[in-house]
Design a protein around this motif. Structure first.
Motif, PDB file in Angstrom:
ATOM      1  N   ALA A 189       0.823  -0.857   0.414  1.00  0.00           N
ATOM      2  CA  ALA A 189       0.230   0.104  -0.058  1.00  0.00           C
ATOM      3  C   ALA A 189       0.755   0.813   0.280  1.00  0.00           C
ATOM      4  N   ILE A 190       1.916   1.528   0.744  1.00  0.00           N
ATOM      5  CA  ILE A 190       2.558   2.182   1.457  1.00  0.00           C
ATOM      6  C   ILE A 190       4.125   1.950   1.269  1.00  0.00           C
ATOM      7  N   PRO A 191       5.060   1.871  -0.265  1.00  0.00           N
ATOM      8  CA  PRO A 191       6.379   0.791   0.256  1.00  0.00           C
ATOM      9  C   PRO A 191       7.477   1.724   0.515  1.00  0.00           C
ATOM     10  N   ARG A 192       7.854   1.644   1.582  1.00  0.00           N
ATOM     11  CA  ARG A 192       9.052   2.318   1.723  1.00  0.00           C
ATOM     12  C   ARG A 192      10.348   2.030   1.635  1.00  0.00           C
ATOM     13  N   ALA A 193      10.975   2.681   1.308  1.00  0.00           N
ATOM     14  CA  ALA A 193      12.383   1.862   0.271  1.00  0.00           C
ATOM     15  C   ALA A 193      13.530   3.018   0.712  1.00  0.00           C
ATOM     16  N   ASP A 194      14.826   2.486   0.792  1.00  0.00           N
ATOM     17  CA  ASP A 194      16.133   3.516   1.239  1.00  0.00           C
ATOM     18  C   ASP A 194      16.907   2.673   0.264  1.00  0.00           C
ATOM     19  N   ILE A 195      18.089   4.263  -0.592  1.00  0.00           N
ATOM     20  CA  ILE A 195      19.164   3.500  -1.440  1.00  0.00           C
ATOM     21  C   ILE A 195      20.141   3.842  -0.177  1.00  0.00           C
ATOM     22  N   LEU A 196      20.958   2.770  -0.219  1.00  0.00           N
ATOM     23  CA  LEU A 196      22.329   2.873   0.900  1.00  0.00           C
ATOM     24  C   LEU A 196      23.565   2.905   0.168  1.00  0.00           C
ATOM     25  N   VAL A 197      24.836   3.658   0.409  1.00  0.00           N
ATOM     26  CA  VAL A 197      25.834   3.877   0.050  1.00  0.00           C
ATOM     27  C   VAL A 197      27.104   3.733   0.077  1.00  0.00           C
ATOM     28  N   THR A 198      28.168   2.449  -0.220  1.00  0.00           N
ATOM     29  CA  THR A 198      28.884   2.829   0.779  1.00  0.00           C
ATOM     30  C   THR A 198      30.101   2.366  -0.513  1.00  0.00           C
ATOM     31  N   LEU A 199      31.425   3.257   0.148  1.00  0.00           N
ATOM     32  CA  LEU A 199      32.641   3.614  -1.396  1.00  0.00           C
ATOM     33  C   LEU A 199      33.672   3.082  -0.405  1.00  0.00           C
ATOM     34  N   THR A 200      34.803   2.540  -0.804  1.00  0.00           N
ATOM     35  CA  THR A 200      35.746   1.455  -0.571  1.00  0.00           C
ATOM     36  C   THR A 200      37.325   2.484  -1.448  1.00  0.00           C
ATOM     37  N   GLN A 201      37.730   2.547  -0.861  1.00  0.00           N
ATOM     38  CA  GLN A 201      39.149   3.133  -1.650  1.00  0.00           C
ATOM     39  C   GLN A 201      40.338   2.414  -0.974  1.00  0.00           C
ATOM     40  N   GLY A 202      41.036   1.128  -1.758  1.00  0.00           N
ATOM     41  CA  GLY A 202      42.054   0.421  -0.653  1.00  0.00           C
ATOM     42  C   GLY A 202      41.515  -0.150  -0.172  1.00  0.00           C
ATOM     43  N   GLN A 203      41.783   0.341   1.038  1.00  0.00           N
ATOM     44  CA  GLN A 203      41.266  -0.584   2.757  1.00  0.00           C
ATOM     45  C   GLN A 203      40.719   0.647   3.122  1.00  0.00           C
ATOM     46  N   GLY A 235      25.695   7.012   3.472  1.00  0.00           N
ATOM     47  CA  GLY A 235      24.521   6.752   3.941  1.00  0.00           C
ATOM     48  C   GLY A 235      23.627   6.447   2.853  1.00  0.00           C
ATOM     49  N   GLY A 236      22.269   7.677   2.351  1.00  0.00           N
ATOM     50  CA  GLY A 236      22.087   7.339   1.313  1.00  0.00           C
ATOM     51  C   GLY A 236      21.051   8.006   0.994  1.00  0.00           C
ATOM     52  N   GLY A 237      19.568   7.626   1.346  1.00  0.00           N
ATOM     53  CA  GLY A 237      18.273   8.647   1.296  1.00  0.00           C
ATOM     54  C   GLY A 237      17.240   7.208   0.666  1.00  0.00           C
ATOM     55  N   PRO A 238      16.240   8.056   1.019  1.00  0.00           N
ATOM     56  CA  PRO A 238      14.561   7.284   0.922  1.00  0.00           C
ATOM     57  C   PRO A 238      14.557   7.216  -0.783  1.00  0.00           C
ATOM     58  N   ALA A 239      13.804   6.083  -0.935  1.00  0.00           N
ATOM     59  CA  ALA A 239      13.205   6.077  -2.689  1.00  0.00           C
ATOM     60  C   ALA A 239      11.987   5.585  -2.375  1.00  0.00           C
ATOM     61  N   LEU A 240      11.612   6.491  -3.886  1.00  0.00           N
ATOM     62  CA  LEU A 240      10.472   6.659  -4.171  1.00  0.00           C
ATOM     63  C   LEU A 240      10.138   4.811  -5.042  1.00  0.00           C
ATOM     64  N   CYS A 241       9.076   4.360  -3.855  1.00  0.00           N
ATOM     65  CA  CYS A 241       8.648   2.657  -4.715  1.00  0.00           C
ATOM     66  C   CYS A 241       6.866   2.743  -5.898  1.00  0.00           C
ATOM     67  N   ASP A 242       7.577   3.106  -7.770  1.00  0.00           N
ATOM     68  CA  ASP A 242       6.308   3.684  -8.403  1.00  0.00           C
ATOM     69  C   ASP A 242       6.701   3.009  -9.568  1.00  0.00           C
ATOM     70  N   GLY A 243       7.876   1.967  -9.609  1.00  0.00           N
ATOM     71  CA  GLY A 243       8.608   1.075 -10.942  1.00  0.00           C
ATOM     72  C   GLY A 243       8.655   2.265 -11.894  1.00  0.00           C
ATOM     73  N   LEU A 244       8.918   3.972 -11.635  1.00  0.00           N
ATOM     74  CA  LEU A 244       9.815   4.504 -12.548  1.00  0.00           C
ATOM     75  C   LEU A 244      11.105   4.689 -12.078  1.00  0.00           C
ATOM     76  N   THR A 245      12.027   5.126 -14.007  1.00  0.00           N
ATOM     77  CA  THR A 245      13.379   4.988 -12.862  1.00  0.00           C
ATOM     78  C   THR A 245      13.764   6.400 -11.960  1.00  0.00           C
ATOM     79  N   HIS A 246      14.179   6.831 -11.276  1.00  0.00           N
ATOM     80  CA  HIS A 246      14.442   7.482 -10.373  1.00  0.00           C
ATOM     81  C   HIS A 246      16.421   7.940 -10.303  1.00  0.00           C
TER      82      HIS A 246
END
Length: 175
Positions: A91-105, A111-122
């Motif tokens: 009914a009201i899908p809730r989603a988040d984007i999580l991002v991890t950066l790795t450089q060397g060791q 972090g990231g942010g909220p995502a909209l679940c409507d089937g479209l590309t954002h």
């Protein structure tokens, strides 16, 4: 009849989730070894090899990462990409984007942010000054689309809907 439907549903699910890899007999010939005195293919030193980049399925959840990220002189990092999140009957899908950066060791969750679940590309973007220093050069970014589904429970539980991984280049730019 019910068992046949269950079987077909299970087979369909397996086919959709199967990786898109060629059959063993259709595998391409191995690349020739570099001749003496020539440079070997460039990789990201100190990074795990990711192999062939997987393509997102056009009818499902997916998340991608842009090829280039930016780092400023004060250490602020900016990354971006795209995502697609389906409603999947919620009914009201809730989603988040999580991002991890790795450089060397060094590995850091940006972090990231909220995502909209409507089937479209954002598009998604994250800009943060991490507690560790990243420098211009090769890096690895992992982005995850995390959905919170209630299902039979009262409290929504997190579920990873899609993961995107990419070797990127961090470029110097004032943000």
């Amino acid at each position: 009849m019910r068992n046949r439907r269950r079987f077909l549903g299970a087979v369909t699910g397996l086919l959709i989730a199967a990786p898109l890899t060629p059959a063993a007999h259709a595998a391409p010939a191995p690349a020739p070894a570099p001749s003496p005195g020539s440079a070997a293919p460039a990789g990201v030193p100190g990074m795990p090899s990711m192999g062939r980049q997987s393509l997102p399925l056009p009818w499902g959840n997916n998340v991608t990462v842009s090829r280039v990220g930016y780092v400023s002189s004060d250490g602020t990092v900016a990354l971006s990409g795209t995502y697609r999140c389906l409603r999947d009957g919620a009914a009201i899908p809730r989603a988040d984007i999580l991002v991890t950066l790795t450089q060397g060791q060094v590995r850091f969750g940006l972090g990231g942010g909220p995502a909209l679940c409507d089937g479209l590309t954002h598009s998604w973007s994250v800009q943060e000054a991490p507690s560790v220093n990243f420098v211009p050069g090769p890096a690895l970014v992992e982005s995850s689309l995390l959905r919170f589904d209630a299902g039979q429970q009262l409290v929504p539980l997190p579920r990873t809907a899609a993961v995107g991984e990419r070797a990127i280049t961090l470029e110097a730019r004032e943000l």
